[in-house]
Design a protein around this motif. Structure first.
Motif, PDB file in Angstrom:
ATOM      1  N   LEU A 260       0.865  -1.178   0.000  1.00 25.23           N
ATOM      2  CA  LEU A 260       0.000   0.000   0.000  1.00 25.23           C
ATOM      3  C   LEU A 260       0.900   1.225   0.000  1.00 25.23           C
ATOM      4  CD1 LEU A 260      -2.711   1.466   0.271  1.00 25.23           C
ATOM      5  CD2 LEU A 260      -2.519   1.141   2.758  1.00 25.23           C
ATOM      6  N   LEU A 261       0.786   2.035  -1.026  1.00 26.67           N
ATOM      7  CA  LEU A 261       1.617   3.220  -1.202  1.00 26.67           C
ATOM      8  C   LEU A 261       0.735   4.453  -1.043  1.00 26.67           C
ATOM      9  CD1 LEU A 261       4.370   4.387  -1.992  1.00 26.67           C
ATOM     10  CD2 LEU A 261       3.753   4.026  -4.379  1.00 26.67           C
ATOM     11  N   VAL A 262       1.077   5.303  -0.060  1.00 29.42           N
ATOM     12  CA  VAL A 262       0.241   6.464   0.274  1.00 29.42           C
ATOM     13  C   VAL A 262       1.055   7.744   0.127  1.00 29.42           C
ATOM     14  CG1 VAL A 262      -1.302   7.478   1.997  1.00 29.42           C
ATOM     15  CG2 VAL A 262      -0.884   4.996   2.007  1.00 29.42           C
ATOM     16  N   ASP A 263       0.596   8.617  -0.770  1.00 30.12           N
ATOM     17  CA  ASP A 263       1.249   9.916  -0.973  1.00 30.12           C
ATOM     18  C   ASP A 263       0.268  10.816  -1.699  1.00 30.12           C
ATOM     19  OD1 ASP A 263       2.956  12.100  -1.869  1.00 30.12           O
ATOM     20  OD2 ASP A 263       4.646  10.775  -1.468  1.00 30.12           O
ATOM     21  N   ASP A 264       0.247  12.086  -1.357  1.00 25.46           N
ATOM     22  CA  ASP A 264      -0.662  13.020  -2.028  1.00 25.46           C
ATOM     23  C   ASP A 264      -0.133  13.452  -3.397  1.00 25.46           C
ATOM     24  OD1 ASP A 264       0.360  16.241  -0.950  1.00 25.46           O
ATOM     25  OD2 ASP A 264       1.338  14.361  -0.399  1.00 25.46           O
ATOM     26  N   ASP A 265       1.099  13.144  -3.722  1.00 25.67           N
ATOM     27  CA  ASP A 265       1.694  13.475  -5.015  1.00 25.67           C
ATOM     28  C   ASP A 265       1.454  12.307  -5.981  1.00 25.67           C
ATOM     29  OD1 ASP A 265       3.403  13.831  -7.225  1.00 25.67           O
ATOM     30  OD2 ASP A 265       4.948  14.806  -6.019  1.00 25.67           O
ATOM     31  N   VAL A 266       0.469  12.455  -6.868  1.00 23.28           N
ATOM     32  CA  VAL A 266       0.064  11.373  -7.760  1.00 23.28           C
ATOM     33  C   VAL A 266       1.184  10.982  -8.717  1.00 23.28           C
ATOM     34  CG1 VAL A 266      -1.606  10.701  -9.544  1.00 23.28           C
ATOM     35  CG2 VAL A 266      -2.360  12.006  -7.560  1.00 23.28           C
ATOM     36  N   THR A 267       1.964  11.935  -9.175  1.00 18.43           N
ATOM     37  CA  THR A 267       3.083  11.636 -10.078  1.00 18.43           C
ATOM     38  C   THR A 267       4.108  10.743  -9.388  1.00 18.43           C
ATOM     39  OG1 THR A 267       2.766  13.750 -11.203  1.00 18.43           O
ATOM     40  CG2 THR A 267       4.875  12.648 -11.542  1.00 18.43           C
ATOM     41  N   LEU A 268       4.415  11.053  -8.143  1.00 23.66           N
ATOM     42  CA  LEU A 268       5.348  10.236  -7.372  1.00 23.66           C
ATOM     43  C   LEU A 268       4.774   8.849  -7.117  1.00 23.66           C
ATOM     44  CD1 LEU A 268       8.049  10.041  -5.894  1.00 23.66           C
ATOM     45  CD2 LEU A 268       6.898  10.941  -3.860  1.00 23.66           C
ATOM     46  N   LEU A 269       3.485   8.780  -6.786  1.00 25.01           N
ATOM     47  CA  LEU A 269       2.830   7.485  -6.589  1.00 25.01           C
ATOM     48  C   LEU A 269       3.005   6.595  -7.818  1.00 25.01           C
ATOM     49  CD1 LEU A 269      -0.680   8.191  -4.970  1.00 25.01           C
ATOM     50  CD2 LEU A 269       1.216   6.935  -3.976  1.00 25.01           C
ATOM     51  N   GLN A 270       2.724   7.149  -8.973  1.00 24.50           N
ATOM     52  CA  GLN A 270       2.801   6.370 -10.203  1.00 24.50           C
ATOM     53  C   GLN A 270       4.235   5.934 -10.512  1.00 24.50           C
ATOM     54  OE1 GLN A 270       0.866   9.136 -12.840  1.00 24.50           O
ATOM     55  NE2 GLN A 270      -1.166   8.344 -12.371  1.00 24.50           N
ATOM     56  N   ALA A 271       5.202   6.804 -10.260  1.00 27.25           N
ATOM     57  CA  ALA A 271       6.601   6.462 -10.517  1.00 27.25           C
ATOM     58  C   ALA A 271       7.077   5.333  -9.602  1.00 27.25           C
ATOM     59  CB  ALA A 271       7.479   7.698 -10.335  1.00 27.25           C
ATOM     60  N   ILE A 272       6.767   5.434  -8.318  1.00 25.65           N
ATOM     61  CA  ILE A 272       7.170   4.386  -7.381  1.00 25.65           C
ATOM     62  C   ILE A 272       6.434   3.089  -7.683  1.00 25.65           C
ATOM     63  CG2 ILE A 272       7.191   3.684  -4.950  1.00 25.65           C
ATOM     64  CD1 ILE A 272       7.579   6.654  -4.242  1.00 25.65           C
ATOM     65  N   ALA A 273       5.156   3.187  -8.025  1.00 28.42           N
ATOM     66  CA  ALA A 273       4.373   1.991  -8.367  1.00 28.42           C
ATOM     67  C   ALA A 273       4.958   1.270  -9.570  1.00 28.42           C
ATOM     68  CB  ALA A 273       2.927   2.373  -8.627  1.00 28.42           C
ATOM     69  N   GLN A 274       5.422   2.014 -10.541  1.00 28.52           N
ATOM     70  CA  GLN A 274       6.022   1.406 -11.726  1.00 28.52           C
ATOM     71  C   GLN A 274       7.290   0.636 -11.356  1.00 28.52           C
ATOM     72  OE1 GLN A 274       6.996   4.189 -14.832  1.00 28.52           O
ATOM     73  NE2 GLN A 274       7.276   2.584 -16.340  1.00 28.52           N
ATOM     74  N   ILE A 275       8.109   1.219 -10.513  1.00 24.04           N
ATOM     75  CA  ILE A 275       9.351   0.557 -10.087  1.00 24.04           C
ATOM     76  C   ILE A 275       9.034  -0.706  -9.284  1.00 24.04           C
ATOM     77  CG2 ILE A 275      11.374   0.796  -8.586  1.00 24.04           C
ATOM     78  CD1 ILE A 275      11.298   3.849  -9.379  1.00 24.04           C
ATOM     79  N   LEU A 276       8.113  -0.595  -8.323  1.00 23.42           N
ATOM     80  CA  LEU A 276       7.762  -1.746  -7.495  1.00 23.42           C
ATOM     81  C   LEU A 276       7.060  -2.833  -8.318  1.00 23.42           C
ATOM     82  CD1 LEU A 276       6.529   0.102  -4.292  1.00 23.42           C
ATOM     83  CD2 LEU A 276       8.680  -1.160  -4.583  1.00 23.42           C
ATOM     84  N   GLY A 277       6.227  -2.428  -9.254  1.00 27.08           N
ATOM     85  CA  GLY A 277       5.555  -3.387 -10.125  1.00 27.08           C
ATOM     86  C   GLY A 277       6.540  -4.172 -10.970  1.00 27.08           C
TER      87      GLY A 277
ATOM     88  N   ASP B  43      -3.987   8.223  -2.807  1.00 27.92           N
ATOM     89  CA  ASP B  43      -3.513   9.607  -2.799  1.00 27.92           C
ATOM     90  C   ASP B  43      -4.097  10.406  -1.638  1.00 27.92           C
ATOM     91  OD1 ASP B  43      -6.109   9.808  -3.716  1.00 27.92           O
ATOM     92  OD2 ASP B  43      -5.620  11.055  -5.451  1.00 27.92           O
ATOM     93  N   GLN B  44      -4.864   9.725  -0.774  1.00 27.82           N
ATOM     94  CA  GLN B  44      -5.436  10.347   0.413  1.00 27.82           C
ATOM     95  C   GLN B  44      -5.390   9.338   1.569  1.00 27.82           C
ATOM     96  OE1 GLN B  44      -9.442  11.627  -0.353  1.00 27.82           O
ATOM     97  NE2 GLN B  44      -8.944  12.157  -2.458  1.00 27.82           N
ATOM     98  N   PRO B  45      -5.089   9.795   2.768  1.00 29.89           N
ATOM     99  CA  PRO B  45      -5.035   8.877   3.910  1.00 29.89           C
ATOM    100  C   PRO B  45      -6.344   8.111   4.136  1.00 29.89           C
ATOM    101  CG  PRO B  45      -3.965  10.919   4.470  1.00 29.89           C
ATOM    102  CD  PRO B  45      -4.626  11.130   3.131  1.00 29.89           C
ATOM    103  N   ASN B  46      -7.485   8.759   3.932  1.00 29.99           N
ATOM    104  CA  ASN B  46      -8.759   8.073   4.155  1.00 29.99           C
ATOM    105  C   ASN B  46      -8.952   6.924   3.169  1.00 29.99           C
ATOM    106  OD1 ASN B  46      -9.305   9.790   6.264  1.00 29.99           O
ATOM    107  ND2 ASN B  46     -10.542  11.174   5.041  1.00 29.99           N
ATOM    108  N   LEU B  47      -8.475   7.087   1.959  1.00 25.27           N
ATOM    109  CA  LEU B  47      -8.525   6.008   0.968  1.00 25.27           C
ATOM    110  C   LEU B  47      -7.621   4.858   1.413  1.00 25.27           C
ATOM    111  CD1 LEU B  47      -9.576   4.989  -1.746  1.00 25.27           C
ATOM    112  CD2 LEU B  47      -7.724   6.265  -2.841  1.00 25.27           C
ATOM    113  N   ALA B  48      -6.478   5.187   1.967  1.00 28.51           N
ATOM    114  CA  ALA B  48      -5.563   4.157   2.482  1.00 28.51           C
ATOM    115  C   ALA B  48      -6.234   3.340   3.573  1.00 28.51           C
ATOM    116  CB  ALA B  48      -4.288   4.816   3.020  1.00 28.51           C
TER     117      ALA B  48
END
Length: 90
Positions: free
Chosen positions: A8-25, A35-40
């Motif tokens: 579970l990757l939580v960050d309000d910066d969507v660009t950063l989320l997508q970049a880290i997700a690509q690397i981890l994937g 992209d929001q704590p409540n969603l997490a």
């Protein structure tokens, strides 16, 4: 069939989320983005997560608060706290 670890990757910066997700994937992890704590929190209630990576500084809710909430719900869940910024103390 082997279990792909779920992160579970939580960050309000969507660009950063997508970049880290690509690397981890690319490393065979299944990545769930919030992209929001409540969603997490919703994801934690509905998914079997193996690791949480949480941004510390988010505008809606502080990452430290989210980490406390995660630990209350899932004390065994490993958490990595990350930050790309800082908060001034005045």
């Amino acid at each position: 069939m082997s279990h792909r670890p779920v992160i579970l990757l939580v960050d309000d910066d969507v660009t950063l989320l997508q970049a880290i997700a690509q690397i981890l994937g690319a490393e065979s992890f299944e990545v769930v983005l919030a992209d929001q704590p409540n969603l997490a929190t919703q994801f934690l209630n509905n998914l079997n997560v193996d690791l949480a990576i949480v941004d510390i500084f988010m505008p809606e809710r502080d990452g430290v608060e989210l980490i406390r909430d995660i630990k209350a719900r899932r004390p065994d869940l490993p958490i990595i706290a990350m930050s790309g910024g800082w908060r001034s103390i005045n």
